[in-house]
Motif scaffolding. Structure first.
Motif, PDB file in Angstrom:
ATOM      1  N   ASN A  94       0.872  -1.180   0.000  1.00 17.98           N
ATOM      2  CA  ASN A  94       0.000   0.000   0.000  1.00 17.98           C
ATOM      3  C   ASN A  94       0.906   1.226   0.000  1.00 17.98           C
ATOM      4  O   ASN A  94       2.093   1.118   0.321  1.00 17.98           O
ATOM      5  CB  ASN A  94      -0.953  -0.030   1.213  1.00 17.98           C
ATOM      6  N   PRO A  95       0.365   2.395  -0.389  1.00 18.19           N
ATOM      7  CA  PRO A  95       1.251   3.559  -0.547  1.00 18.19           C
ATOM      8  C   PRO A  95       1.632   4.224   0.776  1.00 18.19           C
ATOM      9  O   PRO A  95       2.546   5.057   0.797  1.00 18.19           O
ATOM     10  CB  PRO A  95       0.406   4.521  -1.392  1.00 18.19           C
ATOM     11  N   GLY A  96       0.964   3.858   1.874  1.00 17.63           N
ATOM     12  CA  GLY A  96       1.230   4.557   3.130  1.00 17.63           C
ATOM     13  C   GLY A  96       2.219   3.851   4.037  1.00 17.63           C
ATOM     14  O   GLY A  96       3.100   4.483   4.629  1.00 17.63           O
ATOM     15  N   THR A  97       2.080   2.532   4.148  1.00 14.46           N
ATOM     16  CA  THR A  97       2.877   1.838   5.163  1.00 14.46           C
ATOM     17  C   THR A  97       3.726   0.690   4.622  1.00 14.46           C
ATOM     18  O   THR A  97       4.529   0.141   5.368  1.00 14.46           O
ATOM     19  CB  THR A  97       1.966   1.252   6.277  1.00 14.46           C
ATOM     20  N   ALA A  98       3.554   0.333   3.363  1.00 12.20           N
ATOM     21  CA  ALA A  98       4.328  -0.805   2.835  1.00 12.20           C
ATOM     22  C   ALA A  98       4.478  -0.688   1.316  1.00 12.20           C
ATOM     23  O   ALA A  98       3.891  -1.462   0.561  1.00 12.20           O
ATOM     24  CB  ALA A  98       3.647  -2.131   3.201  1.00 12.20           C
ATOM     25  N   PRO A  99       5.285   0.273   0.863  1.00 19.55           N
ATOM     26  CA  PRO A  99       5.404   0.467  -0.590  1.00 19.55           C
ATOM     27  C   PRO A  99       6.405  -0.505  -1.215  1.00 19.55           C
ATOM     28  O   PRO A  99       7.368  -0.076  -1.852  1.00 19.55           O
ATOM     29  CB  PRO A  99       5.855   1.928  -0.703  1.00 19.55           C
ATOM     30  N   THR A 100       6.173  -1.788  -1.054  1.00 15.93           N
ATOM     31  CA  THR A 100       7.043  -2.787  -1.687  1.00 15.93           C
ATOM     32  C   THR A 100       6.211  -3.707  -2.571  1.00 15.93           C
ATOM     33  O   THR A 100       5.033  -3.938  -2.296  1.00 15.93           O
ATOM     34  CB  THR A 100       7.784  -3.654  -0.650  1.00 15.93           C
ATOM     35  N   LEU A 101       6.828  -4.210  -3.619  1.00 14.37           N
ATOM     36  CA  LEU A 101       6.152  -5.164  -4.499  1.00 14.37           C
ATOM     37  C   LEU A 101       6.969  -6.446  -4.607  1.00 14.37           C
ATOM     38  O   LEU A 101       6.900  -7.144  -5.603  1.00 14.37           O
ATOM     39  CB  LEU A 101       5.914  -4.533  -5.877  1.00 14.37           C
ATOM     40  N   SER A 102       7.766  -6.732  -3.565  1.00 14.90           N
ATOM     41  CA  SER A 102       8.541  -7.967  -3.559  1.00 14.90           C
ATOM     42  C   SER A 102       8.123  -8.824  -2.370  1.00 14.90           C
ATOM     43  O   SER A 102       8.402  -8.476  -1.211  1.00 14.90           O
ATOM     44  CB  SER A 102      10.037  -7.670  -3.473  1.00 14.90           C
ATOM     45  N   LEU A 103       7.464  -9.936  -2.672  1.00 18.03           N
ATOM     46  CA  LEU A 103       7.102 -10.841  -1.580  1.00 18.03           C
ATOM     47  C   LEU A 103       8.362 -11.495  -1.006  1.00 18.03           C
ATOM     48  O   LEU A 103       8.433 -11.799   0.180  1.00 18.03           O
ATOM     49  CB  LEU A 103       6.101 -11.891  -2.088  1.00 18.03           C
ATOM     50  N   ARG A 104       9.405 -11.666  -1.853  1.00 15.61           N
ATOM     51  CA  ARG A 104      10.656 -12.220  -1.315  1.00 15.61           C
ATOM     52  C   ARG A 104      11.267 -11.290  -0.277  1.00 15.61           C
ATOM     53  O   ARG A 104      11.860 -11.730   0.704  1.00 15.61           O
ATOM     54  CB  ARG A 104      11.675 -12.471  -2.436  1.00 15.61           C
ATOM     55  N   LEU A 105      11.134  -9.982  -0.487  1.00 17.80           N
ATOM     56  CA  LEU A 105      11.655  -9.043   0.518  1.00 17.80           C
ATOM     57  C   LEU A 105      10.890  -9.219   1.832  1.00 17.80           C
ATOM     58  O   LEU A 105      11.481  -9.195   2.916  1.00 17.80           O
ATOM     59  CB  LEU A 105      11.544  -7.598   0.013  1.00 17.80           C
ATOM     60  N   ALA A 106       9.576  -9.418   1.732  1.00 20.45           N
ATOM     61  CA  ALA A 106       8.788  -9.643   2.955  1.00 20.45           C
ATOM     62  C   ALA A 106       9.247 -10.930   3.649  1.00 20.45           C
ATOM     63  O   ALA A 106       9.280 -10.993   4.886  1.00 20.45           O
ATOM     64  CB  ALA A 106       7.297  -9.698   2.626  1.00 20.45           C
ATOM     65  N   LEU A 107       9.608 -11.950   2.864  1.00 24.67           N
ATOM     66  CA  LEU A 107      10.105 -13.197   3.475  1.00 24.67           C
ATOM     67  C   LEU A 107      11.411 -12.919   4.215  1.00 24.67           C
ATOM     68  O   LEU A 107      11.636 -13.399   5.338  1.00 24.67           O
ATOM     69  CB  LEU A 107      10.355 -14.274   2.412  1.00 24.67           C
ATOM     70  N   ASN A 108      12.276 -12.150   3.575  1.00 20.45           N
ATOM     71  CA  ASN A 108      13.547 -11.806   4.222  1.00 20.45           C
ATOM     72  C   ASN A 108      13.284 -11.074   5.537  1.00 20.45           C
ATOM     73  O   ASN A 108      13.870 -11.394   6.578  1.00 20.45           O
ATOM     74  CB  ASN A 108      14.373 -10.940   3.262  1.00 20.45           C
ATOM     75  N   MET A 109      12.381 -10.102   5.501  1.00 22.96           N
ATOM     76  CA  MET A 109      12.085  -9.320   6.707  1.00 22.96           C
ATOM     77  C   MET A 109      11.411 -10.180   7.778  1.00 22.96           C
ATOM     78  O   MET A 109      11.621  -9.967   8.977  1.00 22.96           O
ATOM     79  CB  MET A 109      11.188  -8.138   6.354  1.00 22.96           C
TER      80      MET A 109
END
Ligand code: NIG
Ligand code: FE
Length: 402
Positions: free
Chosen positions: A315-330
């Protein structure tokens, strides 16, 4: 019957509960949109009439990734709020002075359907470049019947446009729109009425709400959930992100598919989720981007047997990422998940968070959704930060253009 053979793969099926393993020299036999057979190439039945054959070149093959929580349809961006927060302003201070969700609502209302579709399709293409075959898309930046309908319509059209399976979630209870200032209960009444209409139009797969002192109260959320229950729609909830408001306990009472965020989830919430079988959808990108410090109770959730999923929360306010792999890393670095838990969280548990049992694993009879990666080991899906290791993507048996 049209049989396609995908061979020369190293398979990570995630089927069953055994620790993950890699099947070398593997193959997948696809019949239409389903996996007909999966295993070692040498075990493939002889004499099959195969219509097409693809060599995966020894790539690692996993189930297609599932992003179970996104707000993909909106207009504009909020980089100026990022700067304000870096200077010390809080998310809620910015929201109270006219920014936050309301500013994206204004931009989204001003955009036409074609513009919203083009922007969301470009975002979906980025998720797909990172291996996503199923994505949940929430409304919640329209907040009138007409604008919520437009956003849900865009979500439905997205799947056709980009060959992905899109699940729509109605999130009109995301924020109070300015025309209802001081009349939150009246707004909830409108949200419930619109739900009937939009459900008749087949635009809703699930219903979500934002339960926080600065958004909607548990009593207001309960009204939304009652209406969803009357219509036979499953529910999920943005719960305990900034405070323990009792949202998870409430949602569990409605057998919610999932409760999402959960940094402030307490013991009673964990127990209630375990009883109801609700999935905990962890959203580490929002935690990171908001520079939060309170961690979700991952250990308690594990001990209680609550399934853990991981999603982008784009989302543009709190999570401007389009990589699910980055979310896995985090999820690993910030929340302490193992790489295997993180991958299961973006496949088999993410499917459950959407009420889907026909995907998220590579097993006979399930959907032929898979991603081929230029990687040696599945842990690398949570290890690399950035890059583009996804070589091929297949959704419902069909290659996705990348
Ligand atoms: O999931 N928490 C509510 N919704 C979004 C944020 C939306 C926004 O700030 O635009 C979330 O973090
Ligand atoms: Fe969200």
């Amino acid at each position: 019957m049209r049989l396609t053979l995908w061979r020369n793969a190293r398979l990570v099926t995630l089927a069953g509960t055994e620790p993950w393993s890699v099947i070398d020299h593997g193959a997948l036999l696809v019949d239409g949109d389903r996996l007909q057979w999966i295993g070692r190439e040498s075990d493939l039945k002889a004499g099959l009439q195969i219509d097409a054959e693809h060599d995966l070149g020894g790539a690692l093959v996993t189930p297609g990734l599932i992003d179970a929580h996104t707000h993909l349809v909106y207009a504009g961006q909020r980089a100026s709020e990022f700067e304000l927060r870096l200077q010390g302003a809080s998310y809620w201070q910015i929201a109270q002075s006219g920014g936050g969700i309301r500013s994206t609502v204004a931009a989204t209302r001003a955009a036409g359907e074609a513009q919203l579709l083009a922007a969301a399709a470009a975002r979906l293409a980025q998720l797909q470049a990172d291996g996503v075959t199923t994505v949940e898309v929430k409304s919640g930046y329209g907040l009138t019947l007409e604008h919520e309908r437009r956003c849900l319509n865009v979500a439905r059209r997205l799947g056709l446009e980009r060959r992905a399976d899109v699940r729509t979630t109605y999130l009109a209870a995301h924020a109070l729109p300015p025309e209802f200032d001081g009349r939150a209960d009246d707004y909830i009444g409108a949200v419930c009425r619109w739900m009937v209409q939009l459900n008749q139009e087949r635009l809703i797969d699930a219903v979500d709400a934002y339960c926080e002192p600065n958004a909607f109260s548990p009593v207001q959320v309960a009204r939304v959930f009652e209406q969803a229950q009357r219509l036979g729609l499953p529910v999920k909830l943005h719960a305990e992100q900034f405070s323990d408001s009792g949202g998870a306990v409430l949602a569990a009472g409605y057998r919610a598919l999932s409760c999402d965020h959960l940094e402030h989830l307490g013991r009673d919430g964990v127990a209630a989720m375990a009883r109801s079988g609700s999935v905990a959808v962890l959203l580490p990108a929002a935690f990171y981007f908001l520079r939060e410090s309170r961690l979700p109770p991952v250990d308690a959730l594990r001990r209680a047997g609550v399934a853990l999923a991981v999603a982008t929360d784009h989302n543009p306010g709190t999570a401007p990422t389009l990589s699910l792999r980055l979310a896995l890393n985090m999820a690993c670095t910030l929340f302490g998940l193992t790489p295997e838990e993180a991958l299961r969280g973006a496949t088999v548990h993410a499917a459950r968070a959407l009420g889907l049992f026909d995907r998220g694993r590579l097993s006979e009879g399930l959907r032929a959704d898979f991603a081929a990666w230029d990687l040696e080991h599945p842990a690398e899906l949570a290890y690399w930060i950035g890059g583009s290791p996804c070589r091929r993507l297949v959704c419902a048996g069909m290659p996705v253009e990348q």
